[in-house]
Design an enzyme around this catalytic site. Structure first.
Site, PDB file in Angstrom:
ATOM      1  N   ARG A 108      -7.345   6.753   3.415  1.00  0.00           N
ATOM      2  CA  ARG A 108      -6.173   6.053   3.957  1.00  0.00           C
ATOM      3  C   ARG A 108      -6.454   5.579   5.383  1.00  0.00           C
ATOM      4  O   ARG A 108      -6.068   4.469   5.766  1.00  0.00           O
ATOM      5  CB  ARG A 108      -4.961   7.003   3.940  1.00  0.00           C
ATOM      6  CG  ARG A 108      -3.668   6.353   4.421  1.00  0.00           C
ATOM      7  CD  ARG A 108      -3.239   5.252   3.469  1.00  0.00           C
ATOM      8  NE  ARG A 108      -1.988   4.633   3.894  1.00  0.00           N
ATOM      9  CZ  ARG A 108      -1.876   3.622   4.751  1.00  0.00           C
ATOM     10  NH1 ARG A 108      -2.972   3.120   5.296  1.00  0.00           N
ATOM     11  NH2 ARG A 108      -0.706   3.125   5.067  1.00  0.00           N
ATOM     12  N   THR A 129       0.839  -1.198   0.000  1.00  0.00           N
ATOM     13  CA  THR A 129       0.000   0.000   0.000  1.00  0.00           C
ATOM     14  C   THR A 129       0.874   1.248   0.000  1.00  0.00           C
ATOM     15  O   THR A 129       2.074   1.190   0.219  1.00  0.00           O
ATOM     16  CB  THR A 129      -0.932   0.024   1.228  1.00  0.00           C
ATOM     17  OG1 THR A 129      -0.130   0.111   2.414  1.00  0.00           O
ATOM     18  CG2 THR A 129      -1.782  -1.227   1.280  1.00  0.00           C
ATOM     19  N   HIS A 130       0.213   2.393  -0.238  1.00  0.00           N
ATOM     20  CA  HIS A 130       0.916   3.671  -0.227  1.00  0.00           C
ATOM     21  C   HIS A 130       0.843   4.266   1.179  1.00  0.00           C
ATOM     22  O   HIS A 130      -0.189   4.127   1.848  1.00  0.00           O
ATOM     23  CB  HIS A 130       0.270   4.632  -1.237  1.00  0.00           C
ATOM     24  CG  HIS A 130       1.090   5.841  -1.534  1.00  0.00           C
ATOM     25  ND1 HIS A 130       1.103   6.943  -0.717  1.00  0.00           N
ATOM     26  CD2 HIS A 130       1.923   6.120  -2.572  1.00  0.00           C
ATOM     27  CE1 HIS A 130       1.906   7.860  -1.233  1.00  0.00           C
ATOM     28  NE2 HIS A 130       2.414   7.393  -2.341  1.00  0.00           N
ATOM     29  N   PRO A 131       1.904   4.910   1.651  1.00  0.00           N
ATOM     30  CA  PRO A 131       1.867   5.453   3.013  1.00  0.00           C
ATOM     31  C   PRO A 131       0.887   6.601   3.205  1.00  0.00           C
ATOM     32  O   PRO A 131       0.504   6.904   4.338  1.00  0.00           O
ATOM     33  CB  PRO A 131       3.307   5.914   3.247  1.00  0.00           C
ATOM     34  CG  PRO A 131       3.877   6.125   1.893  1.00  0.00           C
ATOM     35  CD  PRO A 131       3.221   5.101   1.021  1.00  0.00           C
TER      36      PRO A 131
END
Length: 382
Positions: free
Chosen positions: A282, A230-232
């Site tokens: 997120r 995943t992206h931070p």
């Protein structure tokens, strides 16, 4: 489009003292674009000749990263070799080495020694931690560079141990930076007539590849943690499960999320309080993943990709090496010269990836047999 045989570095001669991976990766890139690379090996050869992936008793790894080069055997500790090197340097534009700091000086192939013969020489040294600094004497391999630069701390799944990247980026990335620096130094020499010394460190190069993590750290004061695929900062971003495998998705703004929602038949999803902006998405990534994978669970990856591409959503299948190498993209972009005869048998040899429009690609030559170019001594009168 009409092509020409004039590649950017034709006429440039490079004396290559490198071995194993970081240096040979650099000089292979330079040979790909026309440089004449003379590889200096000990009588037993580059260590890479005897390690890595092997076939027919030969190193496939060596073949891939020493393409298009020439080989001379010299015992650098012998007085005769020192004389040969000095004669060679007089006709060379660039010297590349990846010895431990201090070794080049002991062998007489350091910048200060060689520039006396060739004042406008460009000398590039690749090492683990650079020619100066508190860690300069520390032995370095790919795993060490990944571990200490911060790179490895960000690679892997949350709550699990850090892992290495899928290939030896601690070696290959410094090779790329070194090739870039050599080309910049050659350009400077054209303008000023001056050579120079280049100091490339594996640690520095990997550290420079972490702009997102550095921004996070300076924003929060806390070191970022591993986030897996995943992206931070953004969601949905990363790998997702479909019926017959995984696909990746990269949605980092509101318009893309709206199109994703429409593609899944969930047009009201952007108005859900959990998903109204990137930060909220997120924070509620697990909920969002459950929705996406609930939708994709009964669909083949190919169908998912077709639906998303039709909406202009960045998505892709996850290819393995065999699939990527056999893809039409690799073929059309001429990233491999197919079935070149080498000491390890027929191999698909890679080429540096940048397309110099109008220049020929392909036609890669096999790595040299050990000492195969002894005739160079006579040709260069050494």
């Amino acid at each position: 489009m009409t092509q020409t045989i004039n590649r950017p570095l034709e006429g440039v001669r490079i004396l290559d003292f490198t071995r194993v991976l970081s240096g040979p990766f650099c000089t292979a890139m330079l040979a790909d674009i026309g440089a004449e690379v003379i590889k200096i090996e000990s009588p037993t050869g580059d260590d890479q000749r005897h390690m890595g992936a092997m076939r027919h008793g030969q190193s496939v790894s060596f073949e891939l990263i020493n393409r298009n080069k020439k080989s001379l055997c010299l015992d650098l500790k012998s007085p005769e070799a020192k004389e040969v090197i000095l004669d060679l340097v007089a006709s060379c534009d660039v010297v590349v080495e990846n010895f431990r700091p201090g070794v080049a000086a002991r062998l007489g192939v350091d910048y200060d020694t060689l520039r006396r013969v060739r004042p406008d020489l460009i000398h590039c040294a690749i090492s683990g931690f650079g020619q100066e600094g508190p860690l300069t004497k520390r032995p370095a391999y790919d795993v060490v560079a990944q571990a200490m630069s911060g790179f490895m701390s960000l690679t892997g799944e949350p709550g699990r141990p850090p892992v290495l990247a899928g290939d030896s980026i601690g070696d290959t990335v410094p090779g790329i930076y070194a090739a870039w620096a050599i080309c910049a130094a050659l350009f400077r020499r054209e303008r000023t007539g001056q050579g120079g010394e280049i100091d490339v460190a594996m640690f520095d190069c990997l550290f420079s590849l972490l702009p997102t993590a550095l921004a996070q750290f300076q924003t929060t004061g806390t070191a970022p943690e591993r986030t897996g695929s995943t992206h931070p900062l953004s969601a949905p971003f990363g790998a997702f499960q479909a019926q017959d495998g995984h696909f990746v998705l990269a949605v980092a703004n509101a318009p893309l999320f709206a199109r994703l929602s429409e593609a899944m038949g969930l047009a009201d999803l952007p108005s859900d309080p959990r998903f109204v902006d990137d930060q909220k998405r997120r924070a509620h990534e697990d909920d969002l993943r459950a929705i996406i994978e609930g939708w994709s669970a009964d669909k083949p990856v190919a169908e998912v990709i077709d639906l998303f591409e039709a909406k202009g959503i960045p998505a892709a299948p996850i290819w393995n090496m065999a699939e990527a190498a056999a893809s039409p993209q690799v073929a059309v972009r001429d990233l491999l010269s197919r079935q070149v005869e080498t000491a390890a048998g027929p191999l698909d040899l890679p080429e540096q990836p940048v397309q110099f429009v109008g220049c020929l690609r392909g036609g890669q030559k096999a790595a040299p047999r050990l000492g195969a170019d002894e005739a160079l001594r006579a040709a260069l009168d050494i």
